[in-house]
Design a protein around this motif. Structure first.
Motif, short mmCIF file in Angstrom:
data_model
loop_
_atom_site.label_atom_id
_atom_site.label_comp_id
_atom_site.label_asym_id
_atom_site.label_seq_id
_atom_site.Cartn_x
_atom_site.Cartn_y
_atom_site.Cartn_z
N ILE A 257 -14.13 -3.00 19.48
CA ILE A 257 -13.12 -3.93 18.95
C ILE A 257 -13.58 -4.49 17.60
CG2 ILE A 257 -12.02 -6.18 19.33
CD1 ILE A 257 -12.01 -5.49 22.34
N ALA A 258 -14.86 -4.86 17.49
CA ALA A 258 -15.39 -5.36 16.21
C ALA A 258 -15.27 -4.29 15.13
CB ALA A 258 -16.84 -5.80 16.38
N TRP A 259 -15.59 -3.04 15.49
CA TRP A 259 -15.44 -1.95 14.52
C TRP A 259 -13.97 -1.79 14.11
CZ3 TRP A 259 -16.94 0.84 10.77
CH2 TRP A 259 -16.27 2.02 10.44
N GLY A 260 -13.07 -1.93 15.06
CA GLY A 260 -11.64 -1.82 14.74
C GLY A 260 -11.19 -2.88 13.74
N TYR A 261 -11.64 -4.12 13.93
CA TYR A 261 -11.27 -5.18 12.99
C TYR A 261 -11.90 -4.95 11.61
CZ TYR A 261 -8.92 -8.06 16.44
OH TYR A 261 -8.02 -8.54 17.36
N LEU A 262 -13.15 -4.52 11.58
CA LEU A 262 -13.80 -4.22 10.30
C LEU A 262 -13.10 -3.09 9.58
CD1 LEU A 262 -16.20 -4.69 8.34
CD2 LEU A 262 -17.45 -2.98 9.67
N LYS A 263 -12.73 -2.05 10.32
CA LYS A 263 -12.01 -0.92 9.72
C LYS A 263 -10.64 -1.34 9.22
CE LYS A 263 -10.69 3.84 10.61
NZ LYS A 263 -10.57 4.90 11.61
N THR A 264 -9.98 -2.24 9.93
CA THR A 264 -8.67 -2.74 9.49
C THR A 264 -8.79 -3.46 8.16
OG1 THR A 264 -7.92 -2.98 11.78
CG2 THR A 264 -6.73 -4.23 10.12
N VAL A 265 -9.81 -4.29 8.02
CA VAL A 265 -10.02 -5.01 6.76
C VAL A 265 -10.30 -4.02 5.63
CG1 VAL A 265 -11.56 -6.61 5.55
CG2 VAL A 265 -10.74 -7.16 7.84
N LEU A 266 -11.18 -3.04 5.89
CA LEU A 266 -11.53 -2.07 4.85
C LEU A 266 -10.34 -1.21 4.45
CD1 LEU A 266 -15.04 -0.91 6.14
CD2 LEU A 266 -14.56 -2.44 4.22
N LEU A 267 -9.55 -0.78 5.42
CA LEU A 267 -8.36 0.02 5.10
C LEU A 267 -7.32 -0.80 4.35
CD1 LEU A 267 -7.89 2.13 8.36
CD2 LEU A 267 -8.62 2.95 6.12
N SER A 268 -7.17 -2.07 4.71
CA SER A 268 -6.21 -2.93 3.99
C SER A 268 -6.63 -3.11 2.53
CB SER A 268 -6.11 -4.29 4.67
OG SER A 268 -5.66 -4.15 6.00
N VAL A 269 -7.92 -3.31 2.31
CA VAL A 269 -8.42 -3.43 0.93
C VAL A 269 -8.21 -2.12 0.18
CG1 VAL A 269 -10.53 -3.70 -0.46
CG2 VAL A 269 -10.06 -5.27 1.44
N LEU A 270 -8.45 -1.00 0.84
CA LEU A 270 -8.25 0.30 0.20
C LEU A 270 -6.79 0.53 -0.17
CD1 LEU A 270 -9.56 2.99 -0.66
CD2 LEU A 270 -9.09 3.82 1.65
N ILE A 271 -5.88 0.18 0.72
CA ILE A 271 -4.45 0.34 0.43
C ILE A 271 -4.05 -0.56 -0.75
CG2 ILE A 271 -2.12 -0.10 1.32
CD1 ILE A 271 -3.18 0.84 4.06
N PHE A 272 -4.52 -1.80 -0.74
CA PHE A 272 -4.23 -2.72 -1.85
C PHE A 272 -4.76 -2.15 -3.17
CE2 PHE A 272 -5.52 -6.31 -4.55
CZ PHE A 272 -4.27 -6.87 -4.78
N GLU A 273 -5.97 -1.62 -3.13
CA GLU A 273 -6.57 -1.03 -4.33
C GLU A 273 -5.78 0.18 -4.81
OE1 GLU A 273 -10.50 1.56 -5.06
OE2 GLU A 273 -10.90 -0.44 -4.27
N GLN A 274 -5.31 1.00 -3.88
CA GLN A 274 -4.52 2.18 -4.26
C GLN A 274 -3.21 1.77 -4.92
OE1 GLN A 274 -4.29 4.25 -0.51
NE2 GLN A 274 -6.10 5.50 -0.97
N PHE A 275 -2.54 0.76 -4.37
CA PHE A 275 -1.29 0.30 -4.99
C PHE A 275 -1.55 -0.36 -6.34
CE2 PHE A 275 0.66 0.81 -0.79
CZ PHE A 275 1.86 1.37 -1.17
N LEU A 276 -2.65 -1.07 -6.45
CA LEU A 276 -3.00 -1.70 -7.73
C LEU A 276 -3.30 -0.64 -8.78
CD1 LEU A 276 -3.41 -4.54 -8.90
CD2 LEU A 276 -5.84 -4.30 -8.37
N GLU A 277 -4.02 0.39 -8.40
CA GLU A 277 -4.33 1.49 -9.32
C GLU A 277 -3.06 2.21 -9.75
OE1 GLU A 277 -6.40 5.84 -8.95
OE2 GLU A 277 -7.35 4.18 -7.89
N GLN A 278 -2.14 2.41 -8.80
CA GLN A 278 -0.90 3.12 -9.13
C GLN A 278 -0.01 2.29 -10.04
OE1 GLN A 278 -0.10 6.25 -8.59
NE2 GLN A 278 1.82 5.92 -9.66
N SER A 279 -0.11 0.97 -9.99
CA SER A 279 0.75 0.13 -10.83
C SER A 279 0.44 0.30 -12.32
CB SER A 279 0.61 -1.34 -10.43
OG SER A 279 -0.69 -1.81 -10.74
N TYR A 280 -0.77 0.77 -12.65
CA TYR A 280 -1.13 0.99 -14.05
C TYR A 280 -0.70 2.36 -14.56
CZ TYR A 280 -3.96 -3.20 -13.63
OH TYR A 280 -4.38 -4.48 -13.43
#
Length: 197
Positions: free
Chosen positions: A29-52
């Motif tokens: 469960i702890a790994w699942g929450y950590l992975k959720t945070v990391l994937l959310s940051v990655l998705i945000f970074e991908q959208f931010l990169e695409q905006s440029y």
């Protein structure tokens, strides 16, 4: 052919703890929450990169879609951990095995394609420093990721086996008043008691 791959009953080491210190389910469960945070940051970074960028790259669409799908499956994984839901764990286990195999195949194909591209000098003029950078980046990034994903898959398999063992229930039919053996004993006692009186 792949029946053993899907079944968690193959002869592979079973883990009782996550990372050798946490209880198995709580560690997952702890790994699942950590992975959720990391994937959310990655998705945000991908959208931010695409905006440029002016144009949407096809590789960006594929990478973002895969990351979002992985985020959804991670949510299913967290839900399965909290509920101790065997079916959800089994679905996540199958997804995890498929994702691991697909990731390895894509990683190897991409690496071989880039090596051929660099060797033939199609794109970057045969720059050997790029090859060294590329291989070190993927060997230091992708290989640990593959190993970690494989380890988590084995942990999920261990939790599935643990849930299977917990679902087995033994019923003591001898102490139950409706069992055939108890009924025969009652009949025997009633006939013997009539004969005595």
């Amino acid at each position: 052919m792949f029946r053993g791959l899907w079944s968690p009953r193959t002869d592979v080491t079973e883990f009782t703890r996550c990372c050798f210190c946490l209880p198995l389910r709580h560690g997952l469960i702890a790994w699942g929450y950590l992975k959720t945070v990391l994937l959310s940051v990655l998705i945000f970074e991908q959208f931010l990169e695409q905006s440029y960028r002016e144009k949407i790259a096809p590789m960006w669409v594929i990478t973002t879609a895969v990351t979002i799908i992985d985020l959804i499956w991670t949510a299913v994984f967290i839900l399965a951990g909290h509920m101790k839901h065997r079916l959800l764990f089994k679905l996540y286990y199958k997804y995890s095995v498929c994702f691991l195999v697909i990731f390895i195949v894509v990683f190897l194909a991409n690496t071989i394609d880039d090596i051929i591209e660099i060797e033939t000098g199609r794109d970057r003029g045969g720059d050997v420093t790029y090859l060294v950078y590329y291989l070190s980046y993927f060997l230091l990034g992708a290989i640990p990721m593959i190993a970690l994903h494989g380890y988590v898959t084995l942990l999920v398999r261990s939790e599935l086996l643990k849930l299977d063992r917990a679902s087995i229930q033994f019923v003591n039919k001898v102490n139950d008043g409706n069992s055939p053996m108890c009924l025969e004993d009652e009949d025997h006692h009633s006939t013997t008691s009539k004969e005595v009186y």
